[in-house]
Scaffold this motif. Sequence first.
Motif, short mmCIF file in Angstrom:
data_model
loop_
_atom_site.label_atom_id
_atom_site.label_comp_id
_atom_site.label_asym_id
_atom_site.label_seq_id
_atom_site.Cartn_x
_atom_site.Cartn_y
_atom_site.Cartn_z
N GLU A 148 5.29 4.78 3.51
CA GLU A 148 4.89 6.18 3.75
C GLU A 148 6.12 7.08 3.66
O GLU A 148 7.15 6.80 4.26
N GLU A 149 5.94 8.18 2.93
CA GLU A 149 7.05 9.10 2.71
C GLU A 149 7.50 9.84 3.98
O GLU A 149 8.67 10.05 4.21
N THR A 150 6.55 10.23 4.82
CA THR A 150 6.90 11.05 5.98
C THR A 150 7.27 10.14 7.16
O THR A 150 7.31 8.93 7.03
N GLY B 2 -8.28 7.06 -2.10
CA GLY B 2 -8.00 8.42 -1.64
C GLY B 2 -9.29 9.20 -1.66
O GLY B 2 -10.24 8.83 -2.37
N ASP B 3 -9.34 10.29 -0.87
CA ASP B 3 -10.59 11.06 -0.79
C ASP B 3 -11.03 11.59 -2.15
O ASP B 3 -12.22 11.75 -2.41
N TYR B 4 -10.07 11.84 -3.06
CA TYR B 4 -10.41 12.40 -4.38
C TYR B 4 -11.27 11.45 -5.21
O TYR B 4 -11.83 11.83 -6.24
N GLN C 5 -15.13 11.14 -1.58
CA GLN C 5 -15.68 12.34 -0.95
C GLN C 5 -14.55 13.09 -0.25
O GLN C 5 -13.66 12.45 0.33
N ALA C 6 -14.62 14.42 -0.28
CA ALA C 6 -13.55 15.24 0.29
C ALA C 6 -13.70 15.33 1.81
O ALA C 6 -13.77 16.42 2.38
N LEU C 7 -13.78 14.19 2.44
CA LEU C 7 -13.92 14.08 3.89
C LEU C 7 -13.20 12.81 4.33
O LEU C 7 -13.01 11.89 3.53
N LEU C 8 -12.92 12.74 5.63
CA LEU C 8 -12.30 11.54 6.18
C LEU C 8 -13.11 10.29 5.86
O LEU C 8 -12.56 9.25 5.48
N SER D 41 -5.46 24.61 -1.47
CA SER D 41 -4.37 24.68 -0.48
C SER D 41 -4.89 25.37 0.77
O SER D 41 -5.99 25.94 0.78
N TYR D 42 -4.07 25.33 1.80
CA TYR D 42 -4.52 25.81 3.11
C TYR D 42 -3.36 26.52 3.79
O TYR D 42 -2.22 26.03 3.76
N GLY D 43 -3.65 27.65 4.39
CA GLY D 43 -2.64 28.35 5.18
C GLY D 43 -3.26 28.81 6.48
O GLY D 43 -4.39 29.30 6.49
N GLU E 288 -0.19 22.07 1.22
CA GLU E 288 -0.31 22.26 -0.23
C GLU E 288 -1.60 21.62 -0.76
O GLU E 288 -2.29 22.18 -1.57
N ARG E 289 -1.89 20.41 -0.26
CA ARG E 289 -3.11 19.72 -0.69
C ARG E 289 -4.04 19.61 0.50
O ARG E 289 -3.84 18.78 1.37
N MET E 290 -5.07 20.46 0.50
CA MET E 290 -6.02 20.38 1.61
C MET E 290 -7.17 19.44 1.23
O MET E 290 -7.31 18.36 1.77
N LEU E 291 -7.96 19.86 0.27
CA LEU E 291 -9.13 19.07 -0.13
C LEU E 291 -9.18 18.94 -1.65
O LEU E 291 -8.92 19.92 -2.35
N ILE F 24 0.89 -1.18 0.00
CA ILE F 24 0.00 0.00 0.00
C ILE F 24 0.92 1.22 0.00
O ILE F 24 1.81 1.32 0.86
N VAL F 25 0.69 2.13 -0.91
CA VAL F 25 1.56 3.30 -1.01
C VAL F 25 0.83 4.51 -0.42
O VAL F 25 -0.15 4.99 -1.00
N GLY F 26 1.29 4.97 0.74
CA GLY F 26 0.68 6.13 1.41
C GLY F 26 -0.08 5.70 2.65
O GLY F 26 -0.98 4.86 2.57
N ALA F 27 0.30 6.27 3.80
CA ALA F 27 -0.34 5.90 5.07
C ALA F 27 -1.31 6.96 5.56
O ALA F 27 -1.38 7.28 6.75
N GLY F 28 -2.09 7.55 4.62
CA GLY F 28 -3.23 8.36 5.03
C GLY F 28 -4.35 7.41 5.44
O GLY F 28 -4.18 6.18 5.36
N VAL F 29 -5.50 7.94 5.86
CA VAL F 29 -6.55 7.04 6.34
C VAL F 29 -7.10 6.14 5.22
O VAL F 29 -7.56 5.03 5.50
N CYS G 45 -2.51 2.08 -4.51
CA CYS G 45 -1.87 3.39 -4.54
C CYS G 45 -2.79 4.38 -3.84
O CYS G 45 -3.85 4.72 -4.34
N ALA G 46 -2.37 4.81 -2.64
CA ALA G 46 -3.21 5.69 -1.80
C ALA G 46 -2.59 7.08 -1.70
O ALA G 46 -2.68 7.74 -0.67
N LEU G 47 -1.96 7.51 -2.78
CA LEU G 47 -1.35 8.85 -2.83
C LEU G 47 -2.41 9.88 -3.20
O LEU G 47 -3.41 9.53 -3.83
N ASN H 42 9.27 7.04 6.28
CA ASN H 42 10.46 7.60 5.60
C ASN H 42 10.82 6.79 4.36
O ASN H 42 12.00 6.66 4.03
N ALA H 43 9.83 6.24 3.71
CA ALA H 43 10.05 5.46 2.48
C ALA H 43 9.25 6.12 1.37
O ALA H 43 8.02 5.99 1.32
N ARG H 44 9.95 6.86 0.51
CA ARG H 44 9.25 7.59 -0.56
C ARG H 44 9.17 6.73 -1.81
O ARG H 44 10.22 6.30 -2.32
N VAL H 45 7.97 6.49 -2.27
CA VAL H 45 7.80 5.68 -3.48
C VAL H 45 8.00 6.59 -4.69
O VAL H 45 7.40 7.66 -4.81
#
Length: 442
Positions: free
Chosen positions: A43-45, A415-417, A420-423, A293-295, A383-386, A18-23, A264-266, A232-235
Amino acid sequence: MVLNSADDLEMPDKCVVIVGAGVAGLSAARDLSKRGYRVCVLEETDHVGGRVGTQQVGDLAFNRGARLLYSCSKPFSALLEELGLADNLSHARQLTAKTIGRDACWDVHLMPGPASLFTPGLTFKERYRLVRHAVQLWKLRRRADPDDATSVREADDIALSDYILQTLGENALSRLVDPIFIGARNWLPDDVSPAFYLSTIPNLFGTSVMSLKPDMQALPDAIASGLDIQTNARVTRITPGNPCEIQIQRGGETETLTAAYVICALPGDLVPAVMPSLADEDSRFFSQVRYSSYGAVHYLLDCKKEESMQFYSRDAARGVSLFQASPAGEKTQLYAQLSPDAVARARNEGRTGQLDQMIAERMAAICPELETHCIERHNQWIERMLPMFQPGYCTALRAFRERRNSAPQRVYFCGDYLYQALLNGAVASGHAASGNLVRDWT
Ligand SMILES: Cc1cc2nc3c(=O)[nH]c(=O)nc-3n(C[C@H](O)[C@H](O)[C@H](O)COP(=O)(O)OP(=O)(O)OC[C@H]3O[C@@H](n4cnc5c(N)ncnc54)[C@H](O)[C@@H]3O)c2cc1C
């Protein structure tokens, strides 16, 4: 990993990366692991959760992303129950934010209900249309799935702002919809289709929004529990095949892993860079995936300030669309979310690390104590909010999902995309990807 251990050689068809450890990725990993697959999450981070979790910088603690959960998603509520998190939830049936406009101040209700009818500034005709609209939304409940923005097919070709202007009127847009979408979602209703609105609002009648104790990190941590996760493993490359090859970079080294399947969960806009072998029509779909994006700036004051939350309307924002003060003991943490135009300016001018300077004058007016009592501050840029779900997106998304579902794949996406743009949408996409893999290969 992956086809290395004796176990793997005995059942190579059961190895999934599985690539990416988001929900989304974590939910898919959890499902497959429960079904006996050997799963490895890359997971990259250095942490799990992606756009959900908590971060501490000095004495400031804040969310990496999501703050609220929605009880109207039954599968998501079932997951919270299964993870043992149901007792950690605080429910709110009403969520009201004071909204400050250029020459007026009013309450905005984030959960739909009769209170919105009394919003000042609406004409009689708009109030009447609001009642009729509420009835239509109520009827839509049968079809509208809060986990899937494509569940409501109406009006995918226009902007939400036009839909609201046509259905309700100008003041309903500026008084009701604008503040919520800008304050809570950082989306301009001009930039998204009505898909999110029509698939979620009908389900919010009579339900609650929830916050999680002790904090949002509890969610990804609970889903990730017991999984093999390599941080810390960037695909950098995914090559579909039998087996699939997954190229990763960690600690300055490049490695190649193999697995029978990949999920692929990027974030969707990153997919083409790691999968140059995509079919043309899939590449065209991924080129349509966009994120807002979000600031935000977080401040710590060495004095006590009353708890408050306020939205600023589009014409009164002047850089800040949401301001919140949360006292804790003798100190107060402040949160200022930049308005969409300020976010765009920060990116265009390369000032994403200087958000506090961009809104300094505005914040001095909103909170005069900042000048003398601020002891810490932190700029947060995401950078990527929703994902945007812009007009036309749901039609392209439906076609993409149907195409990918029509034959067994070696690489699945979540992925949410995609939902739905929610958890809860991200979790639903993870369930769908793992479910499709199992359906296709057993
Ligand atoms: C500020 C903010 C507020 C939000 N508020 C809410 C809310 O209140 N309620 C709600 O329901 N939703 C909210 N959301 C949305 C919610 O957080 C997301 O929909 C959800 O977390 C998305 O999950 P995901 O797994 O699809 O993507 P992500 O969380 O983005 O996961 C993708 C993962 O892939 C990793 N990755 C990226 N590139 C690579 C690579 N090359 N190799 C390996 N790993 C990689 C990333 O580090 C990340 O961990 C909010 C989001 C933000 C940002």
